[in-house]
Scaffold this active site. Sequence first.
Site: not given
Length: 313
Positions: A142, A235, A237
Amino acid sequence: MPINIPKHLPAGELLRKEKIFVMEEDRAKTQQIRPLNILVFNLMPEKEKTELQLLRLLGNTPLQVDVTFLNTATYESKNVSKSHLDTFYRTFDQVKHRRFDGLIITGAPVEKMDFEEVGYWNEITHVMDWANEHVTSIMYICWGAQAALYHHFGIGKFELPKKCSGVYSHVITDLTVDLVRGFSDEYVAPHSRHTSVSIDEVRAHPDLRLLSYSDDAGVFIVQSKNNKHIMITGHLEYDATTLSDEYFRDREKDPDNTEMPVNYFPNNDPLQRPKNVWRAHSHLLFYNWLNYYVYQETPYEWHYVDENIEYHI
């Protein structure tokens, strides 16, 4: 193989409940094995949530991974206790004498600021420059990805008319590249940001390769052609409910200007629990990175110093 974490790290118990093989550092040091040493520069405000998200992905491979968390020395985090940082984190001065196989630089809630206005910008650039010689492969997430594109490749960011928040469909430009090996032709991933980078500038840069993008969210995965730098503007994750947590937080602060994440809540109903429909590609991305860009590329033998003991592995 296990992921090696600091003793008593709160994320450890949650990882064990998820059946992820966790080994605390005291036990790991007794084993005659060469783990991958991964440094995580965690710039996210809710550090414990990010720790869990990244450790879950780093721990789901056949490789033994030893994780060190890095915190800024020039900025004091406000959303995590000082005791947590003092116990589980290091500053750059404490690790700069070492070499690491991989480095992850996370996002940060500073994207509306010019890079040079960020209080710890000089520290970030120092770490990025140091990593060129001391780290085999670096992954940026990001804002971290935007910072790397700006610092290393001269590509700036621009503010979006409204926040890019939601789960977007992406395509791969070259399925033969190891980083995206096993990816579907089309897949989804979360984004949560107020700024973006020019897809045309990325495509035109002689040292970069655009690996994945979204018609709606723009640039997603960018790789330097020397394979050193991997930049992820979204993102992967994130947990299933992370975008939801951000949405309700932002709506409480500014209800008139907070839009619902797109393609996220079932039936666009924020009272329904969202599903994680990107989990498989999250694990695949981190597996490919650790295998092809860290494990396969890092020297088996190199010098580093740890806690005043010199090792030659």
